[in-house]
Write an enzyme that holds these catalytic residues in place. Sequence first.
Site, short mmCIF file in Angstrom:
data_model
loop_
_atom_site.label_atom_id
_atom_site.label_comp_id
_atom_site.label_asym_id
_atom_site.label_seq_id
_atom_site.Cartn_x
_atom_site.Cartn_y
_atom_site.Cartn_z
N SER A 2 0.85 -1.19 0.00
CA SER A 2 0.00 0.00 0.00
C SER A 2 0.88 1.24 0.00
O SER A 2 1.92 1.26 0.67
CB SER A 2 -0.90 0.06 1.24
N THR B 251 6.65 5.17 11.77
CA THR B 251 7.86 4.35 11.85
C THR B 251 8.91 4.94 10.92
O THR B 251 8.59 5.46 9.85
CB THR B 251 7.53 2.89 11.44
N LYS C 87 -7.83 1.41 4.78
CA LYS C 87 -7.33 0.64 5.91
C LYS C 87 -8.47 0.19 6.83
O LYS C 87 -8.44 -0.91 7.39
CB LYS C 87 -6.30 1.45 6.69
N ALA D 232 -1.42 -5.24 7.49
CA ALA D 232 -0.83 -3.99 7.98
C ALA D 232 -1.87 -2.89 7.93
O ALA D 232 -2.20 -2.36 6.87
CB ALA D 232 0.38 -3.62 7.13
N ARG E 171 6.83 12.11 4.12
CA ARG E 171 6.66 11.93 5.56
C ARG E 171 7.66 12.82 6.30
O ARG E 171 8.70 13.19 5.77
CB ARG E 171 6.81 10.45 5.93
N ASN F 192 -8.14 -10.39 -2.30
CA ASN F 192 -7.40 -11.43 -3.02
C ASN F 192 -6.47 -12.20 -2.08
O ASN F 192 -6.35 -13.43 -2.17
CB ASN F 192 -6.58 -10.81 -4.14
N TYR G 89 -6.85 6.78 1.95
CA TYR G 89 -5.94 5.91 2.72
C TYR G 89 -6.63 5.42 3.99
O TYR G 89 -6.63 4.22 4.29
CB TYR G 89 -4.67 6.68 3.07
N TYR H 165 -13.50 -12.43 7.36
CA TYR H 165 -12.92 -13.71 6.96
C TYR H 165 -12.59 -14.56 8.19
O TYR H 165 -12.74 -15.79 8.17
CB TYR H 165 -11.65 -13.49 6.12
#
Length: 328
Positions: free
Chosen positions: A76, A176, A150, A115, A187, A100, A146, A160
């Site tokens: 992503s 991070t 997520k 993630a 960033r 998928n 975004y 699932y």
Amino acid sequence: MKRVLITGAAGFLGSHLCDRFIKEGFHVIGMDNLITGSLSNIEHLFKLEHFEFHHHDVTTFVHVPGELDYILHFASPASPIDYLKIPIQTLKVGSLGTHNLLGLAKVKNARILIASTSEVYGDPLVHPQDEEYYGNVNTIGPRGVYDEAKRFQESITMAYHRFHGLETRIVRIFNTYGPRMRLNDGRVIPAFMGQALRGEDLTVFGDGLQTRSFCYVDDQVEGIYRLLMSDYVFPVNIGNPDEITIKDFAEEIIKLTGTDQKVIYKDLPVDDPMQRKPDITKAKEILDWTATVGRAEGMKKTFEYFKNLTQEELYKSEHKDFSKHIRK
């Protein structure tokens, strides 16, 4: 030998995860469409017998021959510059791509870790943010592509798990940093360090009083690995709760780099969160995890990495011929 598929393998976090799983004795299958990733991040792995790379977009049908024990979905765009530039692809990789890979995990009877991100909390109304907080997200704002990708990713993953009994894990990643970040990805850390290295003034958006909490990549990877190997199926925050204002952080960068630039201020982007700090109680209790690398130590390592990337080296790293290592 256990086999793991890591999507987004040529990206910042994905490449470090490839390193970790190779170190742990796994056969690692890396997958990336290279929209934002760089093969230079995993170049050192190409010579290894137990690493293979597939150049593939996970939003189309995903096939991996042979058995799979684990899947880590890290494909992503992750920076505002990227997901504002490619909003549709960002939504597709979080929705179609996740669908998928969950299907692949079901077929292979593999455990899958998704993630997610602290951005699911949006511009939070609670501080620090714990996993029970539902968030404050503008679904139709520019960052919504975004944030909502997520949030959907988390929902379909839990569906699932509940409907098919699939073994799933969800990590909510807070800011991070570390080696292999792109200087131009927008960033805050690479932006500040890039400006410092180029002799430019450091750009702070808004009044600089918004806060962030930065986690060094080695700590993040350790937390992700522990979560994957745990029995916990609900989201877990992984991040360093050491909080700092962006204004103070800019001053730290100027001091670290030994430069004498000024800090300049520009308008705050739409929906930019004002506070970001993880509550890591769950990570401590369930995973026995906490961040161990302090910001001063981590920033020094990161700056050394950026400082050693000359313009010539950056050009070469983006234009090497990796074709013989790629499986279509």
